[in-house]
Design an enzyme around this catalytic site. Structure first.
Site, PDB file in Angstrom:
ATOM      1  N   CYS A 125      14.846  19.868 109.035  1.00 43.80           N
ATOM      2  CA  CYS A 125      14.411  18.722 109.842  1.00 43.80           C
ATOM      3  C   CYS A 125      12.964  18.931 110.309  1.00 43.80           C
ATOM      4  O   CYS A 125      12.044  18.841 109.509  1.00 43.80           O
ATOM      5  CB  CYS A 125      15.402  18.499 110.983  1.00 43.80           C
ATOM      6  SG  CYS A 125      15.254  16.890 111.761  1.00 43.80           S
ATOM      7  N   GLU A 127      23.535  22.851 108.296  1.00 44.58           N
ATOM      8  CA  GLU A 127      24.475  23.438 109.276  1.00 44.58           C
ATOM      9  C   GLU A 127      25.492  22.420 109.788  1.00 44.58           C
ATOM     10  O   GLU A 127      26.460  22.795 110.444  1.00 44.58           O
ATOM     11  CB  GLU A 127      23.694  24.081 110.430  1.00 44.58           C
ATOM     12  CG  GLU A 127      23.133  23.130 111.481  1.00 44.58           C
ATOM     13  CD  GLU A 127      21.833  22.439 111.074  1.00 44.58           C
ATOM     14  OE1 GLU A 127      21.467  22.472 109.884  1.00 44.58           O
ATOM     15  OE2 GLU A 127      21.189  21.840 111.965  1.00 44.58           O
ATOM     16  N   HIS A 173      20.618  18.264 107.504  1.00 40.78           N
ATOM     17  CA  HIS A 173      21.075  19.428 108.273  1.00 40.78           C
ATOM     18  C   HIS A 173      22.188  20.164 107.535  1.00 40.78           C
ATOM     19  O   HIS A 173      23.352  19.778 107.655  1.00 40.78           O
ATOM     20  CB  HIS A 173      21.576  18.972 109.649  1.00 40.78           C
ATOM     21  CG  HIS A 173      20.470  18.532 110.542  1.00 40.78           C
ATOM     22  ND1 HIS A 173      19.861  19.373 111.445  1.00 40.78           N
ATOM     23  CD2 HIS A 173      19.840  17.349 110.645  1.00 40.78           C
ATOM     24  CE1 HIS A 173      18.906  18.726 112.074  1.00 40.78           C
ATOM     25  NE2 HIS A 173      18.871  17.485 111.619  1.00 40.78           N
TER      26      HIS A 173
END
Lengths: 254, 202
Positions: free
Chosen positions: B81, B186, B184
């Site tokens: 990001c 994660e 993202h």
């Protein structure tokens, strides 16, 4: 193409899931972390925790749930309920929440939304709106606060637009008329808000069938649909819901 | 021995990045210390928030030079990001501000009023370059996005993946062992875990 999101919602009170969760094959259906893991395995796109006690002495319990959930699942988690200060937002984000939903405190002091979104980024701030249809005025919905107890006199559609201006990154829109009824979203309300704002809108309140989810994203124009009981009681799995939508031409992540 | 370091410059959810590495079987360190960054074998710069705050905070921590040096040494860098956006010449969020200038180009906003912004949710990633970072990830896999700005490189050869949202925008860039994604990993369940594992194995 951006997929429409399906978001299971868990009401949490004193560290336990309430409103009943009917999972079989689950050791402890009241443990929010266990339930979160099941939803992830079913393909949930996000998860929403609403802390319905939200008393300050139970805040630590909630933070602990958020921490454990963030450790166990790999999808975005939104947490709401009793968020009143920038410190509350900070604590929830630090614990591992990706987004924080603000409801009553936004009405009490709209500047709070501006401050929080400036400090933590718009994309972390969700404004939750509880709206109730006016009995004497067509296509008018009033904003309620304090878990639906207090009328504010605010028009829900104007309020959503104002919250966008103040930096909200998303609107979580609940129809109080439909909530718990299992007869579908208030589609007129959902569509009216979706057409007014330029931020994503999550439809909430009233889902009883998969068709209701479909209506929410098609005629309601919602970007995401939230539901609680149909998933809790395993009336449908999230996977079934997604297949249903995909078969009808809705873009979902399968 | 791997020494995966996650840069902490006060930008939220680092624990989820660390935890995702853990689940893929890798230990990592979260640090605000530029000396620890200098010792890293693998560097991760995550981030949510605004471009200018991010650059400002990294500057305050004396982190900019160590990050630049790490990238110039061609060691494996992963930007997530904002960790992607700061690689560009210039950001435009809350006024123009220079980035690290590793990749020529600007960070620009999705057009207002035509699209819902932020671009939020799961979207598909089209692979433009076969690179080790994307091994085992099928073309058009879904990843989780949440952003209003994206990096727009002036030279297209760094584009690793693209994604359709109103326009087809670069959703990941790469240059040698540097890789950065707007989405993202994660938060992207098994596909995200695969990407982090690929990175850790570089």
């Amino acid at each position: 193409m951006l997929a429409k999101r399906i978001i299971p919602c868990l009401d949490v009170k004193g560290g336990r899931v309430v409103k009943g969760v009917g999972f079989v094959n689950l050791k402890d259906a009241g443990d929010p972390v266990e339930v979160a893991k099941i939803y992830e395995a079913q393909g949930a796109d996000e998860l929403c925790f609403l802390d319905i006690t939200a008393s300050s002495d139970e805040r630590e319990i909630l933070l602990d749930i958020v921490r454990h959930t963030a450790d166990e699942v790999s999808m975005p988690v939104t947490v709401g309920g009793g968020v009143r200060t920038v410190d509350d937002v900070q604590m929830l984000l630090s614990a591992g929440a990706d987004k924080v939903a603000i409801n009553t405190a936004a009405v009490t002091r709209p500047e709070f939304v501006r401050e929080a979104s400036r400090q933590f980024g718009s994309s972390t701030i969700v404004v939750a709106i509880d709206a109730k249809r006016s009995v004497d005025q067509a296509n008018h919905w009033e904003v309620y606060t304090h878990g639906g107890r207090n009328a504010t006199g605010l028009d829900a559609i104007d309020w959503a637009a104002k919250m966008e201006d103040f930096g909200a990154g998303e609107i979580l829109l609940t129809s109080m008329d439909q909530d718990g009824k299992t007869t579908g979203y208030d589609l007129e309300l959902t569509r009216a808000v979706c057409e007014r704002v330029h931020i994503p809108v999550i439809a909430s309140g009233g889902v009883g069938t998969l068709e209701h989810l479909y209506e929410g994203v098609t005629s309601g124009k919602a970007d995401a649909v939230l539901a609680a009981s149909i998933f809790h009681y395993q009336t449908y799995s999230i996977h079934e819901a997604k297949n249903y939508l995909a078969e009808r031409g809705v873009t979902v992540r399968l | 021995m791997n020494n995966i370091v996650i840069v902490d410059y006060g930008s939220g959810n680092l624990r989820s990045v660390q935890r995702s590495f853990e689940r893929a079987g890798f230990v990592s360190t979260i640090t605000p210390d530029p000396n620890v960054v200098a010792e890293a074998s693998h560097l991760v710069v995550p981030g949510v928030g605004a471009f200018s705050d991010c650059m400002g905070n990294l500057e305050k921590l004396d982190m900019l030079d160590p990050i630049r040096a790490f990238i110039q040494a061609e060691k494996p860098y992963l930007g997530i990001c904002l960790g992607l956006q700061i690689l560009f010449t210039e950001g435009t969020e809350f006024g123009s501000r220079p980035g690290l200038g590793i990749l020529p180009g600007q960070v620009i906003r999705f057009p207002k009023n035509e699209l819902k912004v932020p671009h939020m949710g799961w979207n598909q990633v089209q692979i433009e370059k076969e690179i080790p970072h994307l091994k085992g990830i099928p073309d058009h896999s879904y990843f989780y996005f949440v952003h209003s700005y994206y990096g727009n490189p002036s030279e297209r050869d760094c584009i690793a993946t693209t994604t359709e949202y109103g326009t087809r925008f670069p959703s990941a860039v790469s240059q040698g062992r540097l890789f950065a994604c707007q989405f993202h990993p994660e938060k992207s369940q098994q596909m995200g875990r695969q990407l982090l594992e690929n990175f850790a194995r570089l």
